[in-house]
Design a protein around this motif. Structure first.
Motif, PDB file in Angstrom:
ATOM      1  N   ARG B   3       0.821  -1.212   0.000  1.00  0.00           N
ATOM      2  CA  ARG B   3       0.000   0.000   0.000  1.00  0.00           C
ATOM      3  C   ARG B   3       0.857   1.264   0.000  1.00  0.00           C
ATOM      4  O   ARG B   3       1.769   1.415   0.812  1.00  0.00           O
ATOM      5  N   LEU B   4       0.522   2.154  -0.931  1.00  0.00           N
ATOM      6  CA  LEU B   4       1.076   3.502  -0.925  1.00  0.00           C
ATOM      7  C   LEU B   4      -0.038   4.394  -0.400  1.00  0.00           C
ATOM      8  O   LEU B   4      -1.113   4.482  -0.991  1.00  0.00           O
ATOM      9  N   LEU B   5       0.232   4.989   0.759  1.00  0.00           N
ATOM     10  CA  LEU B   5      -0.799   5.782   1.427  1.00  0.00           C
ATOM     11  C   LEU B   5      -0.480   7.266   1.277  1.00  0.00           C
ATOM     12  O   LEU B   5       0.656   7.692   1.528  1.00  0.00           O
ATOM     13  N   ILE B   6      -1.459   8.023   0.840  1.00  0.00           N
ATOM     14  CA  ILE B   6      -1.289   9.481   0.729  1.00  0.00           C
ATOM     15  C   ILE B   6      -2.220  10.138   1.736  1.00  0.00           C
ATOM     16  O   ILE B   6      -3.429   9.892   1.719  1.00  0.00           O
ATOM     17  N   LEU B   7      -1.650  10.951   2.623  1.00  0.00           N
ATOM     18  CA  LEU B   7      -2.474  11.676   3.587  1.00  0.00           C
ATOM     19  C   LEU B   7      -2.654  13.105   3.094  1.00  0.00           C
ATOM     20  O   LEU B   7      -1.690  13.854   2.967  1.00  0.00           O
ATOM     21  N   GLY B   8      -3.878  13.479   2.805  1.00  0.00           N
ATOM     22  CA  GLY B   8      -4.152  14.826   2.307  1.00  0.00           C
ATOM     23  C   GLY B   8      -4.477  14.799   0.830  1.00  0.00           C
ATOM     24  O   GLY B   8      -3.659  14.359   0.014  1.00  0.00           O
ATOM     25  N   ALA B  21      -0.821   6.828 -10.004  1.00  0.00           N
ATOM     26  CA  ALA B  21      -1.825   5.801 -10.337  1.00  0.00           C
ATOM     27  C   ALA B  21      -1.595   5.159 -11.713  1.00  0.00           C
ATOM     28  O   ALA B  21      -1.697   3.935 -11.829  1.00  0.00           O
ATOM     29  N   PRO B  22      -1.278   5.929 -12.744  1.00  0.00           N
ATOM     30  CA  PRO B  22      -1.110   5.290 -14.059  1.00  0.00           C
ATOM     31  C   PRO B  22       0.155   4.429 -14.193  1.00  0.00           C
ATOM     32  O   PRO B  22       0.228   3.604 -15.093  1.00  0.00           O
ATOM     33  N   VAL B  23       1.146   4.628 -13.328  1.00  0.00           N
ATOM     34  CA  VAL B  23       2.410   3.912 -13.533  1.00  0.00           C
ATOM     35  C   VAL B  23       2.652   2.766 -12.549  1.00  0.00           C
ATOM     36  O   VAL B  23       3.420   1.852 -12.834  1.00  0.00           O
ATOM     37  N   GLU B  28       0.235  -4.993  -7.837  1.00  0.00           N
ATOM     38  CA  GLU B  28       1.270  -4.928  -6.815  1.00  0.00           C
ATOM     39  C   GLU B  28       1.008  -3.849  -5.768  1.00  0.00           C
ATOM     40  O   GLU B  28       1.313  -4.005  -4.601  1.00  0.00           O
ATOM     41  N   TRP B  29       0.452  -2.718  -6.237  1.00  0.00           N
ATOM     42  CA  TRP B  29       0.287  -1.566  -5.360  1.00  0.00           C
ATOM     43  C   TRP B  29      -1.166  -1.093  -5.284  1.00  0.00           C
ATOM     44  O   TRP B  29      -1.822  -0.889  -6.296  1.00  0.00           O
ATOM     45  N   ASN B  70      -8.673   4.231 -10.047  1.00  0.00           N
ATOM     46  CA  ASN B  70      -8.226   3.015  -9.351  1.00  0.00           C
ATOM     47  C   ASN B  70      -7.652   3.287  -7.957  1.00  0.00           C
ATOM     48  O   ASN B  70      -6.960   2.464  -7.394  1.00  0.00           O
ATOM     49  N   THR B  71      -7.952   4.483  -7.414  1.00  0.00           N
ATOM     50  CA  THR B  71      -7.454   4.841  -6.091  1.00  0.00           C
ATOM     51  C   THR B  71      -8.569   4.692  -5.061  1.00  0.00           C
ATOM     52  O   THR B  71      -9.703   5.060  -5.314  1.00  0.00           O
TER      53      THR B  71
END
Lengths: 105, 410
Positions: B3-8, B21-23, B28-29, B70-71
């Motif tokens: 998981r790649l987590l973005i806060l904000g 997101a596109p790459v 996997e992620w 896809n997010t």
């Protein structure tokens, strides 16, 4: 690079008179630097702040902000302005032999 | 699944989601984005609201419209970032584990940091314009104001968009002229800085504009408290300034959760490597935008330039390659100067704003450190660029690193 003589030692300073290398500083230099900033006598309260910012600089690698001196050093901002009028951090940093505090953008 | 987590999900967080997101490989992620609000604010537009140029509808859109499909997007306040455990606790009870964390929680005004500021006069004759509510309340006040002394005060640095207070006084000069009451309004800009701006050449240039527009500049004033009963602003060394209308730019601070999680400095800004944007404390945490403690401007343009560097560094980190120390503090700001004109500045950590042409050297169409009508149109067009290109992570014809081409050393 300019130099000046403080407490009998010749040291490097920048064009505003801040020490270039904080390690050149000794406590004997502080009263002379204070006079340049218009502070005739360094009281225990002045010393408390000078020692705090030197210690904090050693640990963190940067000169503490006024807010940090208040929070971590326990000195009210009002007192700081009385002890080092106009620009407390700038004056205290200069007297403590540190560089000019990083300006903002 | 990692998981790649973005806060904000503001300017910086949204751009990062759209770039990554596109790459990143879907199998996997998983990209997860957390924000406490449904609404995206076009913050540069707040400046225009007090003068009736923009209204609420010009500056808000649903955040979800800008998140990539896809997010996973979660609307919830954040309870705590537990960096040692690589997880984030949300106020809604959910716990999110992460492999890589991007913090983009921004900065906000903290008027409660100044004694008396939120007392008697708050939103009566004391206003901010850094929140939609403040800007709208000030709009209502100005509609019916017949003049007096307006003081615009920067409480302390750093602030989001350091040119905004200047733009505010320039626009106020124009607005009161249009209203036919300029002769009844005294405008004073009160700042802790030694001049009109942080960098010397621009400070001098912008200072001349203040003079020309009959705006008084008071420098080196460190605001300590406000007496809202007697309408006085005091400095720490007991200088007093009277006002009838106080427009304040309060202390700016990072998000409360940063402080609560032990990740911030005394203003809740996160110690961050100024060239790679990696957190100094945790190697799997990256920080972007106003949330960092970088000695750069807190502005959308900076977040945009940072996003290009961070995008590359996130990919490098994931692949185990060394990070690129490429961020140079690049900022690019249109300064609205009133009467349909504007000024443009372009600078970085080391090079202060210089005159010239931008973005095409020698051609423009914009002029650096000069007042032109074209610069004003650049500023007004930027809202479209922001919603339609910038947030979506599209490439703009401006390099992330500042260029000296087209600039003149003085």
């Amino acid at each position: 690079m300019a130099t000046k003589t403080l407490a009998g030692k010749t040291i490097e300073v920048n064009d505003e008179g801040f020490l270039v290398n904080p390690d050149d500083w000794t406590e004997e230099m502080a009263p002379e630097l204070a006079k340049e900033e218009g502070i005739d006598e360094l009281t225990d309260q002045h010393w408390k702040i000078i020692r705090f910012i030197r210690q904090d600089f050693k640990e963190k690698g940067q000169i503490p902000t006024i807010r940090r001196i208040k929070n971590a050093g326990g000195v009210p901002i009002k007192d700081l302005y009385q002890l080092f009028p106009e620009g407390p951090v700038k004056k205290a940093a200069k007297i403590a032999g540190l560089g000019k505090p990083q300006g903002c953008v | 699944m990692k998981r790649l987590l973005i806060l904000g999900g503001g300017t910086a967080g949204t751009m990062m989601a759209n770039k990554l997101a596109p790459v990143l490989e879907d199998s996997e992620w998983q990209i997860t984005l957390v924000d406490q609000e449904e609404t995206h604010y076009y913050q540069p537009g707040f400046l225009f609201i007090p003068f009736g140029i923009y209204n609420r509808n010009d500056v808000i859109k649903p955040k979800r419209d800008f998140f990539p499909p896809n997010t996973e997007a979660i609307i919830s306040p954040i309870e705590e970032i537990q960096a040692a455990e690589n997880r984030v606790k949300l106020t809604n009870g959910k716990v999110l584990k992460y492999d890589l964390l991007i913090i983009a929680t921004g900065s906000q005004i903290a008027p409660q940091e100044t004694e008396g500021l939120t007392g008697e006069g708050w939103h009566k004759n004391i206003f901010d314009f850094y929140t939609l509510k403040g800007a709208e309340s000030l709009r209502q006040f100005l509609k019916f104001w017949d003049g007096g002394k307006m003081v615009v005060n920067i409480v302390e640095m750093p602030i989001k968009c350091p040119v905004a207070p200047l733009e505010f006084v320039f626009l106020a000069d124009w607005y009161f002229t249009e209203q036919g009451i300029r002769d009844k309004v005294e405008i004073e800009l009160v700042t802790p800085l030694p001049g009109a701006f942080t960098k010397p050449i621009a400070a001098k240039f912008l200072g001349q504009f203040l003079e020309k527009k009959n705006i008084r500049l008071t420098t080196d004033f460190n605001a300590a408290r406000v007496d809202g009963v007697n309408n006085k602003l005091y400095s720490w060394d007991e200088k007093a300034i009277d006002y009838d209308l106080l427009v304040t730019i309060p202390t700016n601070m990072g998000a409360d959760v940063i402080g609560k999680s032990g990740l911030g400095d005394d203003l809740n800004f996160i110690p961050t490597d100024k060239h790679t944007l990696q957190s100094k404390a945790h190697e799997n945490i990256f920080v972007i935008g106003d949330a960092t403690d970088l000695p750069s401007s807190k502005a959308g343009s900076v977040a945009h330039f940072e996003a290009e560097i961070l995008f590359e560094n996130v990919l490098r980190y994931i692949e185990g390659r060394p990070l690129k120390s490429a961020f140079d503090g690049h900022a690019n700001c249109f300064i609205e100067s009133g009467f349909g004109k504007g000024i443009l500045i372009d600078f970085n950590y080391d090079v202060e704003p210089l005159p010239g042409k931008f973005p095409l050297p020698g051609v423009g169409p914009f002029s650096l450190l000069q007042e032109t009508r074209m610069n004003h149109w650049g500023k007004m067009t930027f809202r479209w660029v922001y919603w339609n290109l910038l947030l979506k992570g599209a490439e703009l014809p401006i390099e992330a690193q500042m260029s000296m081409a087209g600039k003149k050393r003085q």
